[in-house]
Design a protein around this motif. Structure first.
Motif, PDB file in Angstrom:
ATOM      1  N   ALA A 216      -6.041   6.366   1.879  1.00  0.00           N
ATOM      2  CA  ALA A 216      -4.679   5.504   2.243  1.00  0.00           C
ATOM      3  C   ALA A 216      -4.634   4.630   1.401  1.00  0.00           C
ATOM      4  N   PHE A 246      -3.393   2.708   6.453  1.00  0.00           N
ATOM      5  CA  PHE A 246      -2.627   1.602   5.396  1.00  0.00           C
ATOM      6  C   PHE A 246      -3.541   1.617   4.349  1.00  0.00           C
ATOM      7  N   ASN A 250      -3.177  -4.808   0.423  1.00  0.00           N
ATOM      8  CA  ASN A 250      -1.669  -4.541  -0.616  1.00  0.00           C
ATOM      9  C   ASN A 250      -1.104  -5.824  -1.541  1.00  0.00           C
ATOM     10  N   ILE A 260       6.648  -4.703   4.691  1.00  0.00           N
ATOM     11  CA  ILE A 260       6.521  -4.601   6.668  1.00  0.00           C
ATOM     12  C   ILE A 260       7.297  -3.025   6.381  1.00  0.00           C
ATOM     13  N   GLU A 262       8.177  -0.252   5.263  1.00  0.00           N
ATOM     14  CA  GLU A 262       7.492   0.763   4.773  1.00  0.00           C
ATOM     15  C   GLU A 262       6.301   1.125   5.625  1.00  0.00           C
ATOM     16  N   LYS A 263       5.488   0.393   6.179  1.00  0.00           N
ATOM     17  CA  LYS A 263       4.909   0.712   6.941  1.00  0.00           C
ATOM     18  C   LYS A 263       5.498   0.767   8.496  1.00  0.00           C
ATOM     19  N   PHE A 266       6.266   4.402   7.976  1.00  0.00           N
ATOM     20  CA  PHE A 266       5.074   5.542   8.198  1.00  0.00           C
ATOM     21  C   PHE A 266       4.867   5.485   9.239  1.00  0.00           C
ATOM     22  N   LEU A 267       4.313   4.861  10.506  1.00  0.00           N
ATOM     23  CA  LEU A 267       4.013   5.172  11.557  1.00  0.00           C
ATOM     24  C   LEU A 267       5.290   5.726  12.429  1.00  0.00           C
ATOM     25  N   LEU A 293       4.188  -5.472  13.927  1.00  0.00           N
ATOM     26  CA  LEU A 293       4.156  -4.979  12.736  1.00  0.00           C
ATOM     27  C   LEU A 293       5.845  -5.681  13.104  1.00  0.00           C
TER      28      LEU A 293
END
Length: 312
Positions: A216, A246, A250, A260, A262-263, A266-267, A293
């Motif tokens: 990660a 992650f 950060n 946020i 971006e996370k 990804f999920l 999120l």
């Protein structure tokens, strides 16, 4: 012979050649002392002296080596010890605390190239002194060696499960990090090593958690690939929930919203890669994370709006 004999030889060198530039002092001393002192076996006596004094004053040994800047310097050091690399290793283990003497690892790489036992002792020693400065450049050279697999196994085990503190994570990241200039062979070998490690330890919670912490942070662009490899081998949702999706830390400049989003993206990508009833729990878990999120994103938007408004 005794220390007086050794000092006589050193004095003779100074009398004959005068003061030497500091950066050449060690190299010239090594070459000339060896040439002038065959009869009194000064190599053994200097080594014994350094081993004795260096136990409490490691900088003395580091100063003896000088700054190891090129292969010629390494050749001269090895020649000085007349092939007795065991003694050379003992001194290296003392000097390693003063890591700047071999910053690029040129002497280190020569020592371990054909002797993995030396590498084992060196990495264990780093754990004992709680300090290490193996750069990614050093590890990239190790990845290029014929026996890279054995050497990386040793490094990862000894550094990951040692008493390292602040330098541990940086060193582990240096083992696996990639850049745009990374040699394709190194990229391939790192991928094979990590894949093999995941498959071998898929049911070992601690080891899987550790390797995904590293992935990660050091290989964020490779996360999806390695998660898929893991869940193919072990589809336990409980284990899945324990791996890092992650980086643990950060940083951002300005608004936190892009981070946020971006996370969330990804999920969503990971969610779209899960098929079949074996991954129903996984999908529920990921959807929960996405929901959280999104809620957090709304809170951040409000806070940032208020913060920006206060400056008007």
């Amino acid at each position: 012979k005794n220390e007086e004999d050794i000092q006589n030889v050193i004095d003779e060198i100074i009398d004959r050649f005068g003061n030497m530039p500091k950066e050449l002092e060690n190299l010239i001393d090594i070459a000339r002392i060896k040439y002038l002192s065959k009869e009194i076996n000064i190599v053994k006596q200097i080594t014994d002296y350094l081993l004795n004094v260096g136990t409490n004053k490691t900088y003395v040994v580091a100063n003896f080596f000088g700054r190891v800047l090129d292969d010629r310097h390494v050749d001269e050091i090895i020649e000085f010890f007349e092939g007795d690399t065991d003694k050379l290793l003992e001194l290296y283990l003392l000097a390693i605390k003063n890591h700047n003497f071999d910053y690029d690892g040129k002497l280190l790489l020569r020592l371990i190239q054909n002797n993995s036992k030396y590498w084992n002792k060196i990495t264990i020693k780093c754990g004992e002194i709680n300090e290490c400065n193996f750069t990614n450049k050093i590890f990239d050279k190790i990845w290029m060696m014929d026996n890279y697999h054995e050497l990386i196994n040793i490094a990862y085990t000894n550094i990951q499960y040692s008493y390292f503190s602040y330098s541990k994570n940086d060193t582990i990241i240096n083992i696996f990090s990639l850049s745009e200039k990374t040699n394709p062979l190194i990229i391939e070998r790192k991928n094979l090593w990590i894949t093999e490690y995941i498959n071998k330890n898929a049911y070992n919670e601690d080891r899987i958690k550790d390797i995904f912490d590293i992935i990660a942070t050091a290989l964020p662009n490779e996360r999806l690939k390695y998660i898929k490899i893991f869940i193919k081998e072990n589809n336990s949702c409980d284990m899945f929930k324990k791996i890092s999706l992650f980086p643990s830390h950060n940083s951002f400049w300005g608004s936190e919203i892009p981070l946020i989003e971006e996370k969330i993206n990804f999920l969503q990508k990971l969610l779209n890669e899960l098929y079949g009833i074996d991954f129903l729990e996984h999908k529920i878990y990921l959807k929960e994370l996405i929901t959280r999120l999104n809620q957090y994103k709304q809170n951040v938007l409000k806070k940032e709006y208020i913060a920006n408004f206060s400056y008007i």
